[in-house]
Design an enzyme around this catalytic site. Structure first.
Site, PDB file in Angstrom:
ATOM      1  N   CYS A 157      -3.556   0.490 -10.165  1.00  0.00           N
ATOM      2  CA  CYS A 157      -3.260   0.572 -11.707  1.00  0.00           C
ATOM      3  C   CYS A 157      -4.338   0.162 -12.368  1.00  0.00           C
ATOM      4  CB  CYS A 157      -1.900  -0.276 -11.907  1.00  0.00           C
ATOM      5  SG  CYS A 157      -0.762   0.338 -10.963  1.00  0.00           S
ATOM      6  N   THR A 158      -5.257  -0.882 -12.005  1.00  0.00           N
ATOM      7  CA  THR A 158      -6.409  -1.442 -12.821  1.00  0.00           C
ATOM      8  C   THR A 158      -7.405  -0.515 -13.002  1.00  0.00           C
ATOM      9  OG1 THR A 158      -5.869  -3.805 -12.019  1.00  0.00           O
ATOM     10  CG2 THR A 158      -8.133  -3.201 -12.923  1.00  0.00           C
TER      11      THR A 158
END
Length: 135
Positions: free
Chosen positions: A69-70
């Site tokens: 997700c980063t």
């Protein structure tokens, strides 16, 4: 069946159950369901406010502070100018709460776009992206 074979079979069955794709009633070409969600910028965002004005990119992600997700959110941020030039607005949406998202967005990612909190999971479910595990 020996013990290792049974364990492997259980793991494969369990993985298959959790790997099922989420279900949605939405079809290609359907209007996106409206929503209003709180944002990391301190205001509520309604999808309907952009209809007829801007294209909107909804980038659903499972959870803040995770590797995938980063990468996803920093990629959107890196290309944010391209989206803006095309007349689009980008929103990341997760089921995290606003304080967690805000810290992650400002202190970790240092992203410009607003993140939206679907803490109730209703919008993620409506859009058919909520996995059976609830994420």
């Amino acid at each position: 069946m020996d013990r290792m074979t049974r364990i492997l079979a259980m793991l494969l069955l369990g993985g298959a159950l959790f790997a099922q794709a989420p279900k949605t009633h939405l079809k290609v070409g359907d209007a996106a369901p409206d929503f209003t969600l709180p944002s990391t910028k301190g205001e509520k965002v309604s999808l309907s406010a952009f209809r007829g004005k801007n294209a909107v990119v909804l980038a659903f992600f499972p959870a803040a502070f995770t590797g995938g997700c980063t990468k996803e959110m920093t990629s959107f941020n890196k290309d944010l100018a391209k989206f803006t030039e095309a007349g689009a607005v980008v929103f990341g949406i997760s089921t995290d709460n606003i304080p967690s998202q805000k810290y992650w967005a400002t202190e970790v990612l240092k992203v410009e776009q607003a993140l939206l909190s679907d803490f109730s999971k209703k919008i993620s479910e409506t859009y058919g992206i909520l996995m059976p595990s609830g994420v």
